[in-house]
Design an enzyme around this catalytic site. Structure first.
Site, PDB file in Angstrom:
ATOM      1  N   GLU A   1       0.816  -1.217   0.000  1.00 36.45           N
ATOM      2  CA  GLU A   1       0.000   0.000   0.000  1.00 36.45           C
ATOM      3  C   GLU A   1       0.853   1.273   0.000  1.00 36.45           C
ATOM      4  OE1 GLU A   1      -2.919  -0.197   3.119  1.00 36.45           O
ATOM      5  OE2 GLU A   1      -4.209  -1.490   1.925  1.00 36.45           O
TER       6      GLU A   1
ATOM      7  N   GLU B   1      -6.449  -7.819  -0.513  1.00 36.45           N
ATOM      8  CA  GLU B   1      -6.861  -7.776   0.896  1.00 36.45           C
ATOM      9  C   GLU B   1      -8.286  -7.268   1.001  1.00 36.45           C
ATOM     10  OE1 GLU B   1      -4.639  -5.146   3.419  1.00 36.45           O
ATOM     11  OE2 GLU B   1      -2.726  -5.829   2.669  1.00 36.45           O
TER      12      GLU B   1
ATOM     13  N   TRP C   1      -9.460   0.421  12.348  1.00 36.59           N
ATOM     14  CA  TRP C   1      -8.959   1.791  12.206  1.00 36.59           C
ATOM     15  C   TRP C   1     -10.055   2.831  12.042  1.00 36.59           C
ATOM     16  CZ3 TRP C   1     -10.654   2.688   7.290  1.00 36.59           C
ATOM     17  CH2 TRP C   1     -10.706   1.591   6.417  1.00 36.59           C
TER      18      TRP C   1
ATOM     19  N   GLU D   1      -3.064  -3.775  15.303  1.00 36.68           N
ATOM     20  CA  GLU D   1      -4.169  -4.401  14.575  1.00 36.68           C
ATOM     21  C   GLU D   1      -4.725  -5.631  15.273  1.00 36.68           C
ATOM     22  OE1 GLU D   1      -3.420  -2.787  10.145  1.00 36.68           O
ATOM     23  OE2 GLU D   1      -2.327  -4.602  10.653  1.00 36.68           O
ATOM     24  N   LYS D   2      -4.539  -5.673  16.591  1.00 36.38           N
ATOM     25  CA  LYS D   2      -5.011  -6.878  17.289  1.00 36.38           C
ATOM     26  C   LYS D   2      -6.540  -6.975  17.290  1.00 36.38           C
ATOM     27  CE  LYS D   2      -4.447  -4.925  21.939  1.00 36.38           C
ATOM     28  NZ  LYS D   2      -3.875  -3.639  21.483  1.00 36.38           N
TER      29      LYS D   2
ATOM     30  N   HIS E   1      -8.333  -6.278  14.612  1.00 33.36           N
ATOM     31  CA  HIS E   1      -8.757  -6.438  13.220  1.00 33.36           C
ATOM     32  C   HIS E   1      -9.181  -7.884  13.010  1.00 33.36           C
ATOM     33  CE1 HIS E   1      -8.648  -6.303   8.836  1.00 33.36           C
ATOM     34  NE2 HIS E   1      -8.387  -5.018   8.885  1.00 33.36           N
TER      35      HIS E   1
HETATM   36  C1  GAL Z   1      -4.230  -2.461   4.904  1.00 33.01           C
HETATM   37  C2  GAL Z   1      -2.819  -2.980   5.080  1.00 33.01           C
HETATM   38  C3  GAL Z   1      -2.763  -4.176   5.995  1.00 33.01           C
HETATM   39  C4  GAL Z   1      -3.605  -3.934   7.210  1.00 33.01           C
HETATM   40  C5  GAL Z   1      -5.017  -3.645   6.781  1.00 33.01           C
HETATM   41  C6  GAL Z   1      -5.964  -3.398   7.917  1.00 33.01           C
HETATM   42  O1  GAL Z   1      -4.239  -1.105   4.702  1.00 33.01           O
HETATM   43  O2  GAL Z   1      -2.244  -3.316   3.842  1.00 33.01           O
HETATM   44  O3  GAL Z   1      -1.413  -4.392   6.340  1.00 33.01           O
HETATM   45  O4  GAL Z   1      -3.080  -2.862   7.904  1.00 33.01           O
HETATM   46  O5  GAL Z   1      -5.024  -2.492   6.005  1.00 33.01           O
HETATM   47  O6  GAL Z   1      -7.258  -3.047   7.473  1.00 33.01           O
END
Ligand code: GAL
Length: 667
Positions: A154, A311, A319, A359-360, A362
């Site tokens: 990204e 992804e 986030w 990111e725990k 997520h």
């Molecule tokens: C993307 C990123 C991942 C992770 C994900 C979380 O922006 O490539 O590494 O952070 O978001 O939503």
């Protein structure tokens, strides 16, 4: 350069996600791989944030752990999208090279401790990163698990702009290449204004924080430069990989649906195939349209060839202020909508939910709760569905119409000191796309200068800035028989953000047969009535038709009587931001005038219909029902997901998906 198609080694559609084994003790890896097999995973992205593990100290590389991971995956027939790991330099790097840290517009250096903590113009970053890439490629070039390269991650997500002295020097080089000399720069930036005339290159800076509004042309060029600076890094990695592994396709994950900071049309040219990440925003009222939007941009960047959803999330992200879980079935629908629109698979961030770090919270394919969980069960079901859809792989989608999307134009329009903050570009492009989604028409995106003759209709929702060449290309398109609908505040400046005098919409005045003399932006929340009954927001214009037929005019307010919707032969114009109903009606009118019909007739509103096709004519009609009621449409074929045949009519259950295979003749 022509992009080869996506030719990964696993047969059929790709399924998997980011796999970060470095976050787990080795004893967990065996279980990971066993569960991956259970879920039908055939590709994982390894090493995205593993730089610290690959090079724990400057120039000291350790690959043993990665050797073991790759071997384990190979033994289990899981292919690898191997990351170049350059997205998150470990602490030793900025500690050793503090000037590599990015600086914001106020001159504040941003510390390490997160990710992407580097300046795109840092020569040290470039050297050390390319060294790592070279070492990885040399070590794994013939590894049987290696299916593709994942360059960085990204780009620009967190370090899009850097205002440091090193960036300033690189910006000057970029400007010299663009304008040749200071005379060219002064002219392009209009520096006669406010005494900004430059007499020495050393005086030229990035648009750092100033007393008040800075020079908009400088700000625009800095955005172009910033996109190019990161692109140069991506290209350098791509070239390094190509030297050592010419046969392995390489890509990087773009963020086509909600990131407009890089000029992705330029980026797509250096990638072997396009990959994108697509995360939904909890406040969206139409997440299924957001999915389609990001997917159609990704497909279009790759000029229609198969691409890859690199992804998305199985459920909540981490986030947003409120991270909403995806309700049951949404994971599957989201994944299959991407596949419907040309993705040759569906990958997630990430395989196993982290225990620590930012990111725990997520979601993941394997949640904290483990396999006794709704998400895991849906993940396993999706794996099975994708297996059944294997024949779809490498088929393509034909867009019925095109929507013009231009990044620099949006950057300029969304800069400071514009007539109205309500005239943003990217949200408006998304809104027009929404109207096409509701009309059931498959849309491609195109840059303004593209060859568009194969499309019966082209939509230009917001193109504030346009070069003469690109404006001429659109005029030739209409001359050649195409139908065009242009939105307000388009064509008004050239590529240096200089106003085109003589009346708006500048470059499109003759094409559209209208001449606007003054803009009348509306106060926040304001609206204006149009003679045909629709309602406009944000913007109105005082002007007259100079050749166009006036279809609707404003009926109230200061510009009553001025044209609001016009038609000059096949070139249509709308001078206000119609509300969604009005936009739907206008889009329907333009489509009808050009003879474009919905892909599937008499479709209930929440039903998404897209067709993929192989060159031999075999077609796959994806029907994704986003509504709470069953949807019945006329269609014939065999459902790849269930094996059921339908002749003449098919019913898609609420929240369900049907993929009808046909020889193409039944359509
Ligand atoms: C993307 C990123 C991942 C992770 C994900 C979380 O922006 O490539 O590494 O952070 O978001 O939503």
């Amino acid at each position: 350069m022509d992009m080869p198609s996506l030719t990964p080694r696993p047969v059929g559609l790709l399924y998997g996600g980011d796999y970060n084994p470095e976050q787990w003790p080795e004893r967990v890896w065996e279980e990971d791989v066993r569960l991956m097999r259970e879920a039908g995973v055939n590709l994982v992205t390894v090493g995205v944030f593993a730089w610290a593990w690959l090079e724990p100290a400057p120039g000291r590389y350790q690959f043993g752990w990665l050797d073991r991971v790759l071997e384990l995956l190979r033994r289990n027939e899981i292919a690898v999208d191997l990351a170049t790991a350059t997205a998150s330099p470990p602490p030793w790097f900025p500690h050793r090279y503090p000037k590599s840290l990015p600086v914001d517009t106020d001159g504040r250096r941003l510390w390490y401790g997160s990710r992407q903590s580097f300046c795109a113009s840092s020569p040290e970053y470039r050297d050390v990163a390319l060294h790592l890439v070279d070492r990885l490629a040399s070590r794994y070039h013939d590894h049987p698990a290696l299916a593709m390269w994942h360059i960085h991650n990204e780009y620009g997500c967190h370090n899009l702009h850097c205002y440091c002295d090193v960036s300033a020097a690189a910006f000057r080089v970029w400007l010299r290449n663009r304008y040749g000399d200071l005379g060219g720069l002064n002219d392009a930036w209009g520096t006669a204004f406010w005494s900004q005339w430059y007499t020495d290159w050393a005086q030229v800076l990035p648009p750092r924080a100033t007393t008040t509004i800075g020079n908009p042309a400088q700000a625009l060029d800095f955005r172009r430069f910033s996109s190019d600076a990161l692109l140069a890094l991506c290209t350098a990695e791509r070239e390094a990989l190509r030297q050592i592994t010419p046969g392995i396709p390489a890509t990087t994950n773009l963020m086509t649906g909600n990131f407009f900071g890089l000029d992705y049309w330029r980026w797509a040219r250096v990638l072997d195939f396009v990959a994108t990440d697509n995360y939904l925003v909890g406040t969206s009222t139409a997440p299924h349209v957001d999915v389609a939007y990001a997917a159609d941009i990704a497909r279009s960047l790759g000029r229609g060839r198969p691409w890859l959803l690199m992804e998305h999330s199985t459920s909540a992200v981490n986030w947003q202020p409120r991270n909403l879980a995806k309700p049951p079935g949404m994971l599957r629908r989201n994944s299959l909508s991407h596949v419907a629109r040309g993705s040759d698979g569906a990958l997630f961030f990430q395989w196993r939910a982290s225990r620590s770090g930012a990111e725990k919270w997520h979601s993941a394919m394997l949640p904290h709760a483990g396999t006794d969980s709704r998400v895991w069960r849906e993940v396993v079901e999706l794996g099975a569905a994708l297996k059944r859809l294997a024949p779809v792989a490498s088929s393509t989608v034909d867009g019925q119409v095109a929507v013009v999307l231009d990044y620099p134009s949006g950057w300029a329009a969304e800069g400071r000191a514009q007539p109205s903050v309500d005239m943003g570009t990217f949200d408006e492009v998304r809104r027009w796309y929404g109207a096409l989604w509701r009309a059931g028409v498959t849309a491609d995106f195109a840059p303004p200068g593209a060859e568009l003759s194969r499309y019966p209709v082209v939509f230009v929702p917001a193109l504030y800035l346009v070069s003469d060449n690109d404006a001429n290309a659109l005029a030739s398109y209409v001359d050649g028989g195409g139908t065009l609908l242009v939105g307000p505040y388009s064509g008004v400046v050239d590529e240096c953000d200089r106003v085109r005098p003589g009346g708006y919409p500048g470059a499109f005045r003759d094409l559209l047969g209208v001449r606007i003399e003054e803009f009348y932006p509306m106060p926040a929340g304001g609206s204006v009535k149009l003679s045909g009954g629709s309602v406009g927001h944000a913007w109105r214009e005082l002007g007259r038709a100079t050749g166009a037929e006036v279809l609707e005019s404003y009926v109230d307010g200061p510009v009553a009587g001025s044209p609001a919707v016009t038609r000059n032969g096949r070139a249509w114009y709308v001078g206000t931001r119609l509300d969604d109903d009005g936009l739907d009606q206008l889009v329907a009118q333009v489509l009808a005038a050009a003879g474009v019909a919905a892909l599937v007739a008499d479709r209930p509103p929440g039903l998404e219909a897209v067709r993929r096709r192989h060159p031999d004519g075999t077609a796959y009609l994806f029907l994704v029902n986003h509504a709470d009621a069953p949807a019945t449409v006329a269609a014939t074929g065999t459902d790849l997901l269930t094996g059921a045949d339908s002749a003449g009519e098919v019913t898609v259950p609420p929240g369900g998906v049907v993929v009808l295979r046909s020889s193409g003749e039944e359509e």
